[in-house]
Motif scaffolding. Sequence first.
Motif, mmCIF file in Angstrom:
data_model
loop_
_atom_site.group_PDB
_atom_site.id
_atom_site.type_symbol
_atom_site.label_atom_id
_atom_site.label_comp_id
_atom_site.label_asym_id
_atom_site.label_seq_id
_atom_site.Cartn_x
_atom_site.Cartn_y
_atom_site.Cartn_z
ATOM 1 N N ALA A 154 22.366 31.191 48.284
ATOM 2 C CA ALA A 154 22.437 32.115 47.148
ATOM 3 C C ALA A 154 22.115 33.535 47.605
ATOM 4 C CB ALA A 154 21.468 31.679 46.053
ATOM 5 N N PHE A 184 21.662 25.881 44.587
ATOM 6 C CA PHE A 184 22.403 27.132 44.751
ATOM 7 C C PHE A 184 22.537 27.822 43.396
ATOM 8 C CE2 PHE A 184 26.382 29.467 44.294
ATOM 9 C CZ PHE A 184 26.255 30.409 45.306
ATOM 10 N N PHE A 188 21.121 31.435 42.536
ATOM 11 C CA PHE A 188 22.140 32.483 42.368
ATOM 12 C C PHE A 188 21.987 33.148 41.004
ATOM 13 C CE2 PHE A 188 26.628 33.893 41.633
ATOM 14 C CZ PHE A 188 26.769 34.713 42.753
#
Length: 374
Positions: A154, A184, A188
């Motif tokens: 990320a 992720f 993110f």
Amino acid sequence: MKRRWFQGFVAGVTVVMAGLGLARGESIKIGHYGSLTGSEATFGISTSNGVKLAINEVNAAGGVNGKQIELVEYDTKGDPKEAGAVVTRLVTRDKVVAVIGEVASTLSLAGAPICQANQVPMISPSSTNPRVTLVGDYIFRVCFIDPFQGFVCAKFAREMRGAKTAAILYDQASAYSVGLAEQFEKNFVAMGGVVSAKLSYNAGDQDFNARLTAIRASNPDIIFLPGYYTDVANVAIQARKLGITVPFLGGDGWDSSKLTEIGGAAIEGSFYSNHAAPDDPSLAGFVQKYEDEYGAKPDALGALGYDAAMLLFDAMRRAKSLAGADLRQAIDDTKDFVGVTGVINFNETRDAVKPAVILEIKDGKAVYAAKIEP
Ligand code: PHE
């Protein structure tokens, strides 16, 4: 006459060897289970190469506590049922003192409960799903885990590539892929990114067109693809045919010479996180040894297999005995073990804490792009 002398000589050598404790039966048996065939075959083969390199080195130097190491190895064929069956064979029939394996988290999750129940220490070289070592106190790994790997991917996408949006395509039957996709996404989004589409597949699927068409419509800056190399290469080929030009980003499951062999131009310019970079100068000595033996450059799995075996031998030398509880304790007591993939210490859940590298596919090779510390 010559031959009689030769026979006598051989018999003499056998006696001497027995006296030194080097005869068969006096050796220490360890097990390895890995995918030696199937669509993840390079995972098991590379790991096996690394483990054997470590064993040959240690045996040539006199073994461990004067005993030679003997390897018993079985193919899991990438199948969880097979993994369970061969680990049962290793601990109940072959009576190995410790088990190395598996690579794939789903397969380690099949083998670990058997090792735990039989009090045989298991060291996974490379399974990154957190649940693997949570099976119990006999289960260790010499690699980082996916909450960290998801953060690394990320951070790379968001901060180093400036991606605002990402699409995610993951394998829904793989503990590794499901977990890494989750980590992720979480990271993110926390970094201000937006997930434009999230879709799944099953390992071995051949037609990704519908899913890739949906991803194309969501117009992402990057596509996160936490799968294994065969599927990843197939997805990339089909994506380029659909006119998708943004880079793919993946995790350690991409790590295979087959990725570029199958993916070719379609995978150029994409990125993945990994445990080591083959072009890292600190790995040069190991890379040379591996190349001399096998005629090819190692991937990270070769290095992790080597580290798992060497760490195990180090623990054997310190252990009160090779009985499960004593060997387990010695592994747990490991401090600052210098491996080829970095310095290894275990946290409370018996996971190694190590940095990750990002590799870029350039001219058919995975080359170092960045390093991210825990
Ligand atoms: N981390 C992957 C898993 O847990 C396995 C893997 C590790 C594959 C390293 C390639 C290289 O399933």
